[in-house]
Design a protein around this motif. Structure first.
Motif, PDB file in Angstrom:
ATOM      1  N   TYR A   1      -4.694   3.046   1.128  1.00  7.05           N
ATOM      2  CA  TYR A   1      -5.630   2.635   0.073  1.00  7.05           C
ATOM      3  C   TYR A   1      -6.640   3.743  -0.242  1.00  7.05           C
ATOM      4  CZ  TYR A   1      -3.629  -1.967   0.832  1.00  7.05           C
ATOM      5  OH  TYR A   1      -2.744  -3.023   0.934  1.00  7.05           O
TER       6      TYR A   1
ATOM      7  N   HIS B   1      -7.904  -2.686  -5.244  1.00  5.03           N
ATOM      8  CA  HIS B   1      -7.612  -2.908  -3.822  1.00  5.03           C
ATOM      9  C   HIS B   1      -8.519  -2.074  -2.912  1.00  5.03           C
ATOM     10  CE1 HIS B   1      -4.017  -4.869  -5.444  1.00  5.03           C
ATOM     11  NE2 HIS B   1      -3.922  -5.480  -4.274  1.00  5.03           N
ATOM     12  N   SER B   2      -8.983  -0.927  -3.396  1.00  2.00           N
ATOM     13  CA  SER B   2      -9.916  -0.117  -2.589  1.00  2.00           C
ATOM     14  C   SER B   2     -11.251  -0.827  -2.448  1.00  2.00           C
ATOM     15  CB  SER B   2     -10.143   1.246  -3.264  1.00  2.00           C
ATOM     16  OG  SER B   2      -8.960   1.998  -3.261  1.00  2.00           O
TER      17      SER B   2
ATOM     18  N   LEU C   1      -4.979   0.670  -7.354  1.00  2.00           N
ATOM     19  CA  LEU C   1      -5.715   1.292  -6.245  1.00  2.00           C
ATOM     20  C   LEU C   1      -7.201   0.966  -6.316  1.00  2.00           C
ATOM     21  CD1 LEU C   1      -5.550   3.207  -3.802  1.00  2.00           C
ATOM     22  CD2 LEU C   1      -6.098   5.083  -5.358  1.00  2.00           C
TER      23      LEU C   1
ATOM     24  N   MET D   1     -10.643  -3.871   0.038  1.00  2.00           N
ATOM     25  CA  MET D   1      -9.616  -3.433   0.988  1.00  2.00           C
ATOM     26  C   MET D   1      -9.429  -4.441   2.122  1.00  2.00           C
ATOM     27  SD  MET D   1      -9.334   0.063   3.209  1.00  2.00           S
ATOM     28  CE  MET D   1      -9.674   1.131   1.832  1.00  2.00           C
TER      29      MET D   1
ATOM     30  N   GLY E   1       0.827  -1.218   0.000  1.00  2.00           N
ATOM     31  CA  GLY E   1       0.000   0.000   0.000  1.00  2.00           C
ATOM     32  C   GLY E   1       0.851   1.254   0.000  1.00  2.00           C
TER      33      GLY E   1
ATOM     34  N   ARG F   1       1.427   4.017  -2.957  1.00  2.00           N
ATOM     35  CA  ARG F   1       1.102   5.410  -2.632  1.00  2.00           C
ATOM     36  C   ARG F   1       2.256   6.331  -3.033  1.00  2.00           C
ATOM     37  NH1 ARG F   1       1.314   5.815   3.181  1.00  2.00           N
ATOM     38  NH2 ARG F   1       3.468   6.398   2.782  1.00  2.00           N
TER      39      ARG F   1
END
Length: 1123
Positions: A395, A382-383, A379, A386, A330, A334
């Motif tokens: 996330y 995975h969001s 993203l 989560m 993560g 980012r």
């Protein structure tokens, strides 16, 4: 032999077909899982037992022995057959696709093909894509819960209709059973292909590890920066693996994870395979199969390896990689997004300033887009899924708008300067690539005929290119050349090929570079789609909307918000011809998302704009004359000793104090609003319009629409109408505020290209109608209601007096305080402001409402006339006989009521006349050249002409505010009162008797103490001077409707009125004739206001000396005071 295998063609066709089948399977899964879209026969209660039976016995269903379970299908067999046919055919497509994939994979294995992503890129990529697509189809098929029911019901209905099962049913049933546990079956299938798949995957060791780096290494290498090496800025960006540079990380991870799941034995035997696999496992937790269908990579891998012996170390590796991914992935992604935001911004700024660099540095653009797209997709998936971790903020990205914005900007730049890119690469292909390729070919010692023909055609095609083709805007098409290169890769990749490509890597490098350059000439759009489309967001609407909300809360992100609706343009590209049903749903979702985002942006912008307008309105209000009393008072006493302010008392600041600043760093609320407005308006500059599924979207129209709605609401709110207390803002105050708002609104065009004038005109035009475009109340409705319910109602009860000398209404002096001062709402300046606000349309609506009240009074008057008809006929015939008149008058009832109702009509008409005069003044100011011809027309026409023509001209003049001899609005109102039961002659008789009724009732006014004439007001205290207006206009309108002579009837009225008033003079009782002189003046007013009567007519029936004495009498009591 190898030439006839057509490996290249089959790979291309099967990949395209496989994508369609995969999308189709995903669509079937989605609609079967959605209660709203689920096929009706699956939710039918009558079908429940049949579906349970089919699922239990599948695939060996006894269609004859257990007919009691299948009676519901028997009854609706044709409907079931039709409803399930498309699903059945789609599953057959899977079998067909599987058969062709098996055949091709076996052929490739038999040919012992060589795979290396850096050498035969297209061949290797197509091979790996086919494996992943096939696996995704099978896995998605296994996730369709209702597949057995759909196929079983179709076959059941088929057997009932045709007497036999469908020929394909046994194979289809067998496939469903085999793939109950898809991964185990798939690993068995791919066991023989392990060597080829592993070779292809291991070749990724040259690409994947150097792409899968943390942001710190990207930053230290100054990745994507054109400014890091200024001296090399004009050098073409090229390398040995051009296509690998922008190959999607997501695609590579999908190849690695799924490829090694299928061919897992190489993980235990090949260290390179193991390292690559572990690196991919550490990168994230989920992989996309298609759309929003994901694979939990660690869980699936662990579950599969649990079934095999000797995989305990691999299971431990999976757990270790999962923990690593949970802790680190993560944050790593980012940081990558943070780096890419700055890198894309720098790249865009440089290329925007020097678009000529797009030629040599085009590769940088596609690398930047591909890297950014990978991070967005990571993203998103995975969001939505989560994991439960301690750092969920990794996330969540509230700066996603900026990344999407610069992706769109770079896409736009490539499209805008496509001709620059074309021109550069056409020259590159003709003057460099063709020569290098020719030299490379010359160095090949053995070249078979087929390969020689292909390579010769490459050189000749490239050598024939020229810049003139670009200048002449000729269409380029290198698809054939690229397919020939794929064919050549296939020919040279098989075992024992006469020209093995692994021995001629220079040829591969040159051709891979040529392929990229040809794509720069003829398919930039396609390459942009490949590297930067983020249509997956269409299938994650919740995540997409959440990203928008998070970005919209950040001040620095507001300028990038337009990227979200613009991303919706990508969604139309992800459909497939095999699944046309999906496109309609995608279109609706795309438009809903796009409109939602634009509405939110417009709402934010309009809120800020109108807050600034409100602030400016408040500042403007401080400059109004009504606030100057304190300043004047202070100026008068400035020489006196200044009193000490009381404790806690705050000194009032003068207007303009807010502009005085000692420190520029002090930021006011207005500064913040202007900053926010600048940020929001900047986002509208991204594009003027865009297309979403054939719908042209214009963002600024959403802003104008929001402003229109909000401004309408604000105008109504500023009117401050309270129906309970009957309070309302003065028209002049509202006009001042409205002018402040419009002046401030016009400043918006300095930020953004919008037509504010059109907006203001639209809003104000709506305000002249009874209801606005949304059906809400307007200024016109509010002021019409207030003037009728408050001002004119009190004027009807003589609490408010019409004052001709001051052209307004004034309050009577009473013990109770009035709720409002009439002159503050009815003087010339206020009615001019009202005319400015509601315009001719609004005053027309006001007039129509006034006419409704007038016709109500006329109806009551007619009833009174009918009640006294006999007496009135006799009085009309004997008006010159005092004795008989005296007797008849005693029999007459309701005289006061008649005069009261006529006075109300007169008050209404007087108010209307004042409003019309003010409208005329306003129109003369705004459009004098239009008003002149209208006045000429009115003066030219006369009542003696054709009455229809006359009334049409008068209607035009009346709409412009001019006074006419005959009021066309009143004529129309009275004409609409006519009923079928009453003839024209009867109506005429009633009209004549009404005038007689009024004439004989005039003397009774002298008994009212309020009938006293006031020189100050220029009228009587009970508004009876309005009778003059009422009698003249009502008579003109009634006799026009009845097509009678107006002047003749008014002369008769004048005779009767004169006679009865002269009899009043002979009355010796002082009490009855107390206000006799004031009533005499009424007769003079009637003649003075009438266009049909003259002073000569009056003098012939009423002595002038009486009028002169009356004027002297009423003026005698008036005290004149001089300054």
């Amino acid at each position: 032999m190898d030439y006839q295998q057509k490996l290249a063609e089959k790979l291309s066709i099967l990949n395209e077909r496989g994508n369609g089948v995969l999308i189709r399977m995903n669509y079937i899964k989605k609609i079967c899982a959605d209660p709203k879209l689920r096929p009706s026969f699956l939710t039918d209660k009558a079908m429940e037992s049949a579906i349970k039976y089919i699922n239990k016995k599948f695939p060996n269903i006894d269609f004859r022995g257990n007919i009691q379970h299948l009676t519901s299908i028997q009854r609706q067999k044709s409907e079931v057959l039709a409803a399930t046919a498309s699903y059945y055919d789609s599953f057959l497509d899977v079998i067909e696709f599987r058969d062709h994939v098996y055949e091709l994979l076996n052929t490739i294995d038999a040919c012992q093909c060589f795979f290396n992503i850096a050498i035969n890129f297209d061949f290797t990529k197509n091979y790996l894509d086919l494996i992943i697509t096939y696996t995704s189809v099978i896995v998605t098929l296994s996730r369709i819960d209702d597949k057995k029911a759909l196929v079983g019901m179709f076959n059941c209905a088929h057997e009932m209709s045709n007497g036999s099962s469908d020929p394909s049913y046994p194979r289809l049933g067998q496939m469903f059973v085999e793939y109950e546990h898809p991964w185990k079956k798939l690993t068995e299938e791919f066991g023989p292909h392990t060597r080829s798949v592993t070779a292809a995957l291991v070749s990724l060791n040259m690409v994947y590890p150097r792409r899968n780096l943390p942001a710190e290494q990207w930053r230290s290498a100054q990745l994507l920066s054109l400014l890091s090496a200024p001296a090399a800025m004009l050098e073409p960006a090229c390398c040995n693996t051009m296509a690998c540079e922008y190959l999607s990380m997501e695609v590579m991870e999908r190849w690695i994870i799924i490829g090694f799941l299928l061919c897992h034995t190489s993980l235990n035997t090949n260290q390179a395979s193991q390292e690559l696999w572990k690196m991919a496992l550490r990168s994230g937790l989920y992989l996309t199969l298609t759309r929003d269908e994901v694979l939990n990579i660690h869980k699936v891998s662990e579950d599969l390896f649990d079934c095999f012996k000797g995989y305990s170390k691999r299971i431990a590796d999976i757990k270790e990689c999962r923990e690593h991914a949970l802790v680190n992935s993560g944050a790593m992604h980012r940081e990558r997004r943070h780096f890419l935001r700055g890198a894309l911004k720098e790249l865009f700024k440089v290329l925007e300033d020097e678009p000529g660099l797009l030629g040599p540095k085009a590769l940088f653009v596609f690398m930047a887009l591909s890297f950014s797209r990978d991070e967005v997709l990571w993203l998103v998936r995975h969001s939505e899924n989560m994991p439960k971790i301690k750092t969920p903020d990794d996330y969540i990205d509230n700066q996603m708008a900026e990344l999407l914005f610069y992706m769109e900007k770079l896409r736009g730049l490539m499209k805008k300067y496509n001709h620059v890119v074309q021109r550069y690469h056409v020259q590159y292909l003709a003057q460099f690539d063709a020569l290098v390729l020719n030299d490379t070919i010359q160095n090949i010692y053995v070249c078979p005929e087929e390969e020689s023909v292909l390579m010769s055609s490459f050189v000749s095609n490239l050598s024939a290119l020229s810049v003139k083709q670009v200048e002449n805007k000729e269409e380029f098409d290198f698809r054939a050349l690229r397919l020939d290169w794929l064919r050549l890769q296939a020919y040279t990749s098989v075992n024992k090929a006469p020209l093995p490509i692994k021995d001629y890597t220079d040829l591969a490098k040159v051709m891979n570079m040529i392929q990229f350059h040809t794509r720069m000439v003829d398919s930039v759009e396609e390459l942009l789609q490949e590297t930067s489309e983020v249509s997956i967001l269409c299938f994650y609407p919740r995540v997409f909307e959440k990203m928008f909300c998070q970005s919209s809360e950040e001040m620095t992100m507001k300028r990038y918000l337009m990227a979200f609706p613009l991303v919706c343009t990508h969604f139309s590209q992800c459909g497939h011809p095999i699944c046309p049903e999906e496109i309609e749903a995608m279109e609706k979702r795309s438009l809903r998302l796009c409109v939602t985002f634009l509405e939110q942006i417009a709402k934010l912008t309009s809120t800020v704009v109108l807050e600034i307008c409100a602030e400016q309105c408040n500042l403007n209000d401080q400059l109004q004359p009504k606030h100057c009393a304190e300043t004047i008072s202070a100026a008068r006493h400035r020489k006196q000793k200044k009193p000490v302010p009381k404790k806690g008392e705050v000194q009032k600041e003068k207007p303009g104090a807010e502009s005085l600043r000692k420190d520029r760093s002090v930021v006011t609320n207005v500064d913040k609003m202007h900053l926010m407005l600048t940020e929001l308006c900047t986002c509208f500059s991204l594009c003027s319009d865009f297309i979403v599924f054939d719908h042209i979207i214009v963002p600024t129209e959403f802003l104008l629409s929001h402003l229109e709605i909000r401004l309408s609401e604000i105008i109504v709110r500023m009117a401050n109408y309270n129906q309970t207390t009957q309070e309302i803002a003065r028209p002049s105050d509202l006009l001042t505020k409205l002018r402040a708002y419009t002046a401030s609104l016009h400043s918006l065009s300095g930020y953004i290209n919008v037509d504010v004038t059109r907006l203001v005109k639209s809003v104000l035009l709506q305000q002249t109608q009874p209801l606005d475009s949304r059906g809400g109340p307007t200024m016109t409705t509010l002021y019409t209601n207030w003037y009728l319910e408050s001002l004119l109602r009190q004027a009807s009860n003589s609490l408010i007096v019409h004052c001709p000398t001051m052209h307004c209404f004034v309050n009577q002096t009473t013990d109770n305080d009035p709720s409002f001062r009439a002159e503050e709402f009815s003087d010339i300046s206020e009615l001019q402001a009202l005319a400015e606000l509601i315009g001719p349309y609004g005053l027309k609506f006001l007039s129509e409402n006034l006419m409704w009240h007038i016709t109500s009074q006329i109806s009551e008057l007619k009833k009174l006339v009918i009640e006294n008809m006999d007496v009135l006929v006799q009085m009309k015939n004997n008006f010159d006989k005092p004795e008989e008149m005296a007797n008849l008058k005693k029999r007459l009832t309701g005289g006061e009521n008649v005069l009261k109702r006529m006075t109300i009509i007169g008050v209404i008409l007087s108010f209307r006349s004042m409003a019309q005069d003010c409208l005329k003044d306003i129109l003369l100011k705004h459009c004098p050249y239009l008003m002149g011809p209208i006045e000429c027309l009115r003066d030219f026409i006369s009542p003696e002409d054709d009455i229809k023509v006359t009334l049409s001209i008068f209607e035009l003049a009346s709409a412009a505010g001019y006074t006419c001899d005959i009021d066309p609005t009143l004529v129309t109102a009275i004409a609409n009162m006519q009923t079928d039961n009453t003839s024209v002659d009867e109506e005429y008789k009633l009209s004549c008797l009404l005038l007689a009724y009024i004439a004989v009732s005039l003397p009774t006014l002298a008994l009212d103490p309020n009938s006293l004439y006031s020189r100050e007001h220029g009228g009587h205290n009970n508004n009876i001077h309005c009778l003059a207006t009422a009698i003249n206009q009502l008579a003109a309108a009634m006799f026009t409707v009845q097509n009678k002579n107006i002047a003749q009837q008014l002369k008769e009225f004048l005779l009767m009125a004169s006679s009865t008033l002269l009899q009043l003079g002979q009355n010796v009782e002082r009490m009855e004739s107390k206000n006799r002189e004031s009533i005499y003046l009424l007769l003079h007013m009637i003649v003075e206001e009438s266009p049909f009567l003259s002073q000569d007519m009056l003098e012939s029936c009423f002595p002038y000396v009486l009028l002169r004495n009356a004027y002297r009498e009423v003026y005698r009591s008036f005290i004149v005071t001089l300054g």
